[in-house]
Design an enzyme around this catalytic site. Structure first.
Site, mmCIF file in Angstrom:
data_model
loop_
_atom_site.group_PDB
_atom_site.id
_atom_site.type_symbol
_atom_site.label_atom_id
_atom_site.label_comp_id
_atom_site.label_asym_id
_atom_site.label_seq_id
_atom_site.Cartn_x
_atom_site.Cartn_y
_atom_site.Cartn_z
ATOM 1 N N SER A 8 -0.922 13.306 5.411
ATOM 2 C CA SER A 8 -1.263 12.430 4.290
ATOM 3 C C SER A 8 -2.766 12.276 4.240
ATOM 4 O O SER A 8 -3.457 12.415 5.257
ATOM 5 C CB SER A 8 -0.615 11.054 4.483
ATOM 6 O OG SER A 8 -1.099 10.124 3.529
ATOM 7 N N TYR A 21 1.442 3.786 9.751
ATOM 8 C CA TYR A 21 1.538 5.006 8.943
ATOM 9 C C TYR A 21 0.283 5.859 9.112
ATOM 10 O O TYR A 21 0.360 7.064 9.355
ATOM 11 C CB TYR A 21 1.733 4.640 7.481
ATOM 12 C CG TYR A 21 1.903 5.823 6.557
ATOM 13 C CD1 TYR A 21 3.132 6.441 6.401
ATOM 14 C CD2 TYR A 21 0.827 6.321 5.817
ATOM 15 C CE1 TYR A 21 3.297 7.522 5.540
ATOM 16 C CE2 TYR A 21 0.972 7.395 4.962
ATOM 17 C CZ TYR A 21 2.216 7.997 4.828
ATOM 18 O OH TYR A 21 2.367 9.072 3.980
ATOM 19 N N LYS A 52 0.180 9.677 10.733
ATOM 20 C CA LYS A 52 -0.216 10.859 9.970
ATOM 21 C C LYS A 52 -1.454 11.538 10.568
ATOM 22 O O LYS A 52 -1.580 12.767 10.529
ATOM 23 C CB LYS A 52 -0.451 10.482 8.511
ATOM 24 C CG LYS A 52 0.830 10.077 7.772
ATOM 25 C CD LYS A 52 1.871 11.190 7.797
ATOM 26 C CE LYS A 52 3.077 10.865 6.939
ATOM 27 N NZ LYS A 52 4.066 11.969 6.901
#
Length: 259
Positions: A149, A164, A168
């Site tokens: 991401s 998150y 990533k």
């Protein structure tokens, strides 16, 4: 004469994509099948995966199957690889795309929330990459694409999502490490880092609607990406045209991380 368009064809390739039942995974699975690949839609939601597989098969004429798997479970992952190989006749490309986000302030994030995100986004990518890589090493090579991401490169705002972002960033470093380890074993490993994408989920989420205007205000292009705008890079990375690309991260984010 063989043209670049010919080289981008995926005829004969066998590919699985995790998290392929909906959203970005479904869009990229559609593109892979349109380019000539046989595709396994791997998802923990079997009914959705079956519906997606049937839809893509009808539209493309390719063999598209649905496989249920929990990518955080090593036994499930190995069973998934075996099923894909048995039903498709091999495995040339592994597309490890399954992921999730939980937006909570770091000081309020529970260990269970942290673990859920890290387990799916990072541990799941390791387990699927490991299993696919082992098969590929033993069968003449292949390509692995891991979905990271733009959040691996920036800290998103205004939403708090430390788990998150960390997961990533880990996916990118893991993938680079695997690319180096497997470079001479015929296995290429790259990451795809999307920016904010206008999927059905993001567009229809009441929770996210207040954030979309903020994201678009910050975006150099003034908008979110469309799922189909990832299809070209997905086909490229799955094709032999990308034979010199390994250990690389491809940020498709409308220049968001270029600020």
């Amino acid at each position: 004469m063989t043209t670049i368009i010919d080289k981008l064809r995926l005829d004969g390739k066998k590919i699985y994509i995790t998290g392929g039942a909906q959203g970005l995974g479904k869009s990229m699975a559609q593109a892979l099948a349109e380019a000539g690949a046989d595709v396994a839609i791997v998802d923990i939601q079997l009914e959705k995966a079956q519906a997606t597989a049937a839809e893509i098969a009808a539209a493309t004429g390719q063999k598209v199957i649905a496989v249920k798997a929990d990518v955080t479970n090593p036994e499930d992952v190995q069973k998934m690889i075996t099923t894909v190989v048995d039903k498709l006749g091999g495995l040339d490309v592994a597309f490890n795309n399954a992921g999730m986000v939980i937006n909570t302030p770091a000081e309020e994030t529970t260990f269970d929330q942290w673990t859920k995100v890290i387990n799916l986004n990072l541990n799941g990518v390791f387990l699927t990459s490991q299993a696919a890589g082992k098969y590929m090493i033993e069968h003449g090579g292949g390509a692995i694409i891991n979905t990271a991401s733009m959040s691996a490169h920036i800290v998103n705002r205004p939403q708090p999502q430390a788990s998150y972002n960390a997961s990533k960033a880990g996916v990118i470093q893991l993938s680079k490490s695997l690319a180096i380890e497997w470079a001479k074993k015929g296995v290429r490993v790259n990451t795809l880092s999307p920016g904010y994408m206008a999927t059905d989920l993001t567009q229809n989420s009441e929770e996210l609607k207040p954030l979309i205007d903020i994201w678009n205000d910050w975006a150099p292009l003034g908008r979110m990406g469309k799922p189909e705008e990832l299809q070209g890079i997905a086909v490229y990375l799955a094709s032999d045209t990308s034979s010199f690309a390994t250990g690389a991260d491809f940020a498709i984010d409308g220049a968001f991380t270029a600020w």
